[in-house]
Design a protein around this motif. Structure first.
Motif, PDB file in Angstrom:
ATOM      1  N   GLN A  57      12.421   8.818  25.059  1.00 26.50           N
ATOM      2  CA  GLN A  57      12.085   9.572  26.275  1.00 26.50           C
ATOM      3  C   GLN A  57      11.946  11.063  25.936  1.00 26.50           C
ATOM      4  OE1 GLN A  57      11.322   7.294  28.492  1.00 26.50           O
ATOM      5  NE2 GLN A  57      12.339   5.952  27.014  1.00 26.50           N
ATOM      6  N   PHE A  58      12.786  11.532  25.034  1.00 24.88           N
ATOM      7  CA  PHE A  58      12.717  12.931  24.586  1.00 24.88           C
ATOM      8  C   PHE A  58      11.401  13.187  23.837  1.00 24.88           C
ATOM      9  CE2 PHE A  58      13.790  16.028  21.167  1.00 24.88           C
ATOM     10  CZ  PHE A  58      14.030  17.139  21.953  1.00 24.88           C
ATOM     11  N   LEU A  59      11.022  12.240  22.967  1.00 24.06           N
ATOM     12  CA  LEU A  59       9.766  12.372  22.210  1.00 24.06           C
ATOM     13  C   LEU A  59       8.564  12.398  23.150  1.00 24.06           C
ATOM     14  CD1 LEU A  59      10.511   9.830  19.319  1.00 24.06           C
ATOM     15  CD2 LEU A  59      10.288  12.292  19.048  1.00 24.06           C
ATOM     16  N   LYS A  60       8.623  11.571  24.191  1.00 20.88           N
ATOM     17  CA  LYS A  60       7.508  11.533  25.159  1.00 20.88           C
ATOM     18  C   LYS A  60       7.422  12.859  25.908  1.00 20.88           C
ATOM     19  CE  LYS A  60       7.686   6.618  26.409  1.00 20.88           C
ATOM     20  NZ  LYS A  60       8.164   5.726  27.475  1.00 20.88           N
ATOM     21  N   LEU A  61       8.590  13.393  26.271  1.00 22.61           N
ATOM     22  CA  LEU A  61       8.630  14.627  27.054  1.00 22.61           C
ATOM     23  C   LEU A  61       7.994  15.787  26.284  1.00 22.61           C
ATOM     24  CD1 LEU A  61       9.794  15.740  29.758  1.00 22.61           C
ATOM     25  CD2 LEU A  61      11.908  16.249  28.530  1.00 22.61           C
ATOM     26  N   PHE A  62       8.263  15.850  24.999  1.00 20.61           N
ATOM     27  CA  PHE A  62       7.774  16.963  24.182  1.00 20.61           C
ATOM     28  C   PHE A  62       6.525  16.625  23.365  1.00 20.61           C
ATOM     29  CE2 PHE A  62      11.660  19.003  25.351  1.00 20.61           C
ATOM     30  CZ  PHE A  62      11.388  20.355  25.260  1.00 20.61           C
ATOM     31  N   GLU A  63       5.872  15.522  23.750  1.00 20.91           N
ATOM     32  CA  GLU A  63       4.732  15.004  22.979  1.00 20.91           C
ATOM     33  C   GLU A  63       3.660  16.059  22.696  1.00 20.91           C
ATOM     34  OE1 GLU A  63       3.093  11.587  24.931  1.00 20.91           O
ATOM     35  OE2 GLU A  63       2.869  10.584  22.995  1.00 20.91           O
ATOM     36  N   GLU A  64       3.363  16.885  23.720  1.00 19.31           N
ATOM     37  CA  GLU A  64       2.251  17.838  23.533  1.00 19.31           C
ATOM     38  C   GLU A  64       2.631  19.038  22.665  1.00 19.31           C
ATOM     39  OE1 GLU A  64       0.947  19.819  27.185  1.00 19.31           O
ATOM     40  OE2 GLU A  64       2.682  18.992  28.231  1.00 19.31           O
ATOM     41  N   VAL A  65       3.936  19.225  22.455  1.00 14.57           N
ATOM     42  CA  VAL A  65       4.373  20.316  21.556  1.00 14.57           C
ATOM     43  C   VAL A  65       5.361  19.721  20.534  1.00 14.57           C
ATOM     44  CG1 VAL A  65       3.948  22.360  22.968  1.00 14.57           C
ATOM     45  CG2 VAL A  65       5.991  20.998  23.392  1.00 14.57           C
ATOM     46  N   GLU A  66       4.855  18.720  19.863  1.00 11.52           N
ATOM     47  CA  GLU A  66       5.690  17.921  18.970  1.00 11.52           C
ATOM     48  C   GLU A  66       6.433  18.764  17.924  1.00 11.52           C
ATOM     49  OE1 GLU A  66       4.271  13.648  18.121  1.00 11.52           O
ATOM     50  OE2 GLU A  66       3.932  14.762  16.278  1.00 11.52           O
ATOM     51  N   ASP A  67       5.732  19.779  17.405  1.00  5.19           N
ATOM     52  CA  ASP A  67       6.341  20.564  16.325  1.00  5.19           C
ATOM     53  C   ASP A  67       7.452  21.491  16.796  1.00  5.19           C
ATOM     54  OD1 ASP A  67       4.726  22.275  17.688  1.00  5.19           O
ATOM     55  OD2 ASP A  67       3.679  23.061  15.921  1.00  5.19           O
ATOM     56  N   ARG A  68       7.731  21.478  18.103  1.00 11.90           N
ATOM     57  CA  ARG A  68       8.847  22.306  18.590  1.00 11.90           C
ATOM     58  C   ARG A  68      10.141  21.487  18.673  1.00 11.90           C
ATOM     59  NH1 ARG A  68       6.058  25.663  23.604  1.00 11.90           N
ATOM     60  NH2 ARG A  68       4.119  26.089  22.489  1.00 11.90           N
ATOM     61  N   MET A  69      10.040  20.190  18.359  1.00 10.03           N
ATOM     62  CA  MET A  69      11.216  19.327  18.529  1.00 10.03           C
ATOM     63  C   MET A  69      12.166  19.377  17.341  1.00 10.03           C
ATOM     64  SD  MET A  69      10.203  15.771  20.361  1.00 10.03           S
ATOM     65  CE  MET A  69       8.480  15.622  19.991  1.00 10.03           C
ATOM     66  N   ILE A  70      13.466  19.391  17.674  1.00 12.39           N
ATOM     67  CA  ILE A  70      14.528  19.285  16.664  1.00 12.39           C
ATOM     68  C   ILE A  70      15.488  18.204  17.143  1.00 12.39           C
ATOM     69  CG2 ILE A  70      16.394  20.476  15.455  1.00 12.39           C
ATOM     70  CD1 ILE A  70      14.939  23.124  16.241  1.00 12.39           C
ATOM     71  N   ILE A  71      15.777  17.259  16.255  1.00 13.34           N
ATOM     72  CA  ILE A  71      16.639  16.131  16.626  1.00 13.34           C
ATOM     73  C   ILE A  71      17.827  16.088  15.676  1.00 13.34           C
ATOM     74  CG2 ILE A  71      16.765  13.611  16.804  1.00 13.34           C
ATOM     75  CD1 ILE A  71      13.686  13.689  17.361  1.00 13.34           C
ATOM     76  N   VAL A  72      19.027  16.092  16.256  1.00  8.05           N
ATOM     77  CA  VAL A  72      20.238  15.978  15.429  1.00  8.05           C
ATOM     78  C   VAL A  72      20.967  14.703  15.824  1.00  8.05           C
ATOM     79  CG1 VAL A  72      22.407  17.044  14.705  1.00  8.05           C
ATOM     80  CG2 VAL A  72      20.446  18.495  15.328  1.00  8.05           C
ATOM     81  N   ASN A  73      21.135  13.820  14.874  1.00  6.24           N
ATOM     82  CA  ASN A  73      21.935  12.616  15.094  1.00  6.24           C
ATOM     83  C   ASN A  73      23.315  12.859  14.495  1.00  6.24           C
ATOM     84  OD1 ASN A  73      22.768   9.913  15.521  1.00  6.24           O
ATOM     85  ND2 ASN A  73      22.198   9.405  13.417  1.00  6.24           N
ATOM     86  N   ILE A  74      24.351  12.674  15.309  1.00  2.34           N
ATOM     87  CA  ILE A  74      25.710  12.785  14.759  1.00  2.34           C
ATOM     88  C   ILE A  74      26.046  11.430  14.148  1.00  2.34           C
ATOM     89  CG2 ILE A  74      28.122  13.304  15.215  1.00  2.34           C
ATOM     90  CD1 ILE A  74      26.159  15.727  15.436  1.00  2.34           C
ATOM     91  N   THR A  75      26.098  11.448  12.834  1.00  2.41           N
ATOM     92  CA  THR A  75      26.302  10.221  12.070  1.00  2.41           C
ATOM     93  C   THR A  75      27.719  10.230  11.504  1.00  2.41           C
ATOM     94  OG1 THR A  75      25.271   8.822  10.393  1.00  2.41           O
ATOM     95  CG2 THR A  75      25.253  11.195   9.951  1.00  2.41           C
ATOM     96  N   SER A  76      27.929   9.517  10.436  1.00  6.92           N
ATOM     97  CA  SER A  76      29.276   9.392   9.858  1.00  6.92           C
ATOM     98  C   SER A  76      29.145   8.984   8.396  1.00  6.92           C
ATOM     99  CB  SER A  76      30.040   8.309  10.633  1.00  6.92           C
ATOM    100  OG  SER A  76      31.204   7.931   9.948  1.00  6.92           O
ATOM    101  N   LEU A  77      30.177   9.263   7.645  1.00  7.97           N
ATOM    102  CA  LEU A  77      30.227   8.732   6.281  1.00  7.97           C
ATOM    103  C   LEU A  77      30.116   7.204   6.336  1.00  7.97           C
ATOM    104  CD1 LEU A  77      30.718   9.319   3.268  1.00  7.97           C
ATOM    105  CD2 LEU A  77      33.175   9.179   3.719  1.00  7.97           C
ATOM    106  N   CYS A  78      30.606   6.641   7.447  1.00  6.77           N
ATOM    107  CA  CYS A  78      30.581   5.178   7.626  1.00  6.77           C
ATOM    108  C   CYS A  78      29.158   4.613   7.721  1.00  6.77           C
ATOM    109  CB  CYS A  78      31.361   4.785   8.873  1.00  6.77           C
ATOM    110  SG  CYS A  78      33.116   5.087   8.718  1.00  6.77           S
TER     111      CYS A  78
END
Ligand SMILES: NC(=O)c1ccc[n+]([C@@H]2O[C@H](COP(=O)([O-])OP(=O)(O)OC[C@H]3O[C@@H](n4cnc5c(N)ncnc54)[C@H](OP(=O)(O)O)[C@@H]3O)[C@@H](O)[C@H]2O)c1
Length: 267
Positions: A143-164
């Motif tokens: 949904q976030f990707l769709k929202l910013f589709e027309e200005v794709e290069d302005r998007m930054i996505i951070v996934n909080i992951t884990s060593l696991c």
């Protein structure tokens, strides 16, 4: 850490979402990022507990940032509810009016720690776990990707992951498999969309309610030992310490597409 691209500048007008913002690492991320955002920024905080979200919101108020929060159960939310929760706070503003669209996928849970890995067979429970930790993270991100589709290069996505996500931990098959799947989805996306900045940030062992949950629920002795040692030796990080490091990694922008960067990695 592989070096690939340029610094990230959040001092303009930023549209920013933080999931799991009612406590723990998510609250700390919201507070730290709010200090960096420029004039006319919008910060959207999501989780279930409205009272705790409002506390986070009050800690994030600055002259530059409008903070909104919404109670949403991300295990059950539909894609329409997710897109509404991203769009409504815009109140008529266009995404092109923002210099950056930033999302922190921080929401997470540990799963059932009281079932031994060799006895896992409750698919319904496993599915519910994956709904929150994998499937709906992907759906919200879409949904976030769709929202910013027309200005794709302005998007930054951070996934909080884990060593696991990259190293097996006894007694945590729900968590490790979910974190691995979630991280790989973001890595694939980063591979395909080189104009979108994607970071998998692993916060290290952090003093939050997750740690107490492990100590209360785990049946695996090795797992209990590891977490008892963390707690007794005082090696757990404070949420604000890892959140600050996350901002440092993000702003430096030296991560390669979808890179897994750990709190303890050399800078
Ligand atoms: N703590 C650690 O040592 C550690 C280490 C590595 C990675 N991480 C990762 O860091 C992230 C945050 O962990 P944490 O330790 O801060 O955990 P936490 O204190 O348990 O916080 C989890 C957050 O997720 C939200 N949440 C849980 N279920 C939800 C649902 N169904 N719908 C919407 N929101 C929901 C919670 O809010 P509500 O209850 O209000 O909904 C809360 O804000 C997770 O992805 C975790 O895997 C943590």
């Amino acid at each position: 850490m592989a070096s690939s691209s340029s610094n990230i500048d959040l001092s303009g007008s930023v549209y920013c979402v933080v999931t799991g913002a009612s406590q723990g690492i998510g609250r700390a991320i919201a507070i730290e990022v709010s200090k960096l955002l420029g004039p006319n920024s919008l910060l959207i905080l999501l989780a279930r507990n409205k009272q705790e979200l409002s506390k986070t919101a009050s800690l994030c108020e600055t002259n530059n940032v409008k903070v909104v929060y919404e109670s949403i159960d991300l295990t059950k939310a539909t894609k329409t509810e997710m897109s509404d929760v991203l769009e409504k706070p815009l109140e008529g503003r266009k995404v092109v009016d923002f210099d950056i669209g930033l999302i922190f996928h921080n929401v997470g849970s540990l799963g059932n720690l009281s079932v031994e890995t060799q006895r896992m067979e409750n698919v319904e429970e496993l599915r519910t776990y994956y709904d929150l930790n994998v499937f709906n993270v992907i759906t919200l991100n879409t949904q976030f990707l769709k929202l910013f589709e027309e200005v794709e290069d302005r998007m930054i996505i951070v996934n909080i992951t884990s060593l696991c996500a990259i190293k097996p931990m006894s007694g945590m098959a729900y968590y490790c498999s979910g974190k691995a799947a979630r991280e790989m989805y973001f890595r694939v996306l980063a591979e395909e969309k080189k104009n979108i900045r994607v970071l998998n940030y692993s916060p290290g062992p952090v003093e939050t309610s997750m740690i107490d949950y492990v100590l209360d629920e785990a049946v695996n002795d090795n797992l209990k030992d590891v977490f008892h040692t963390f707690k007794n030796q005082g090696t757990l990080l404070k949420p604000e310490v890892t959140a600050k490091k996350c901002m440092k990694v993000l702003l430096a922008g030296k991560f390669s597409p979808g890179e897994h960067v750990d709190y303890f990695d050399d800078e």
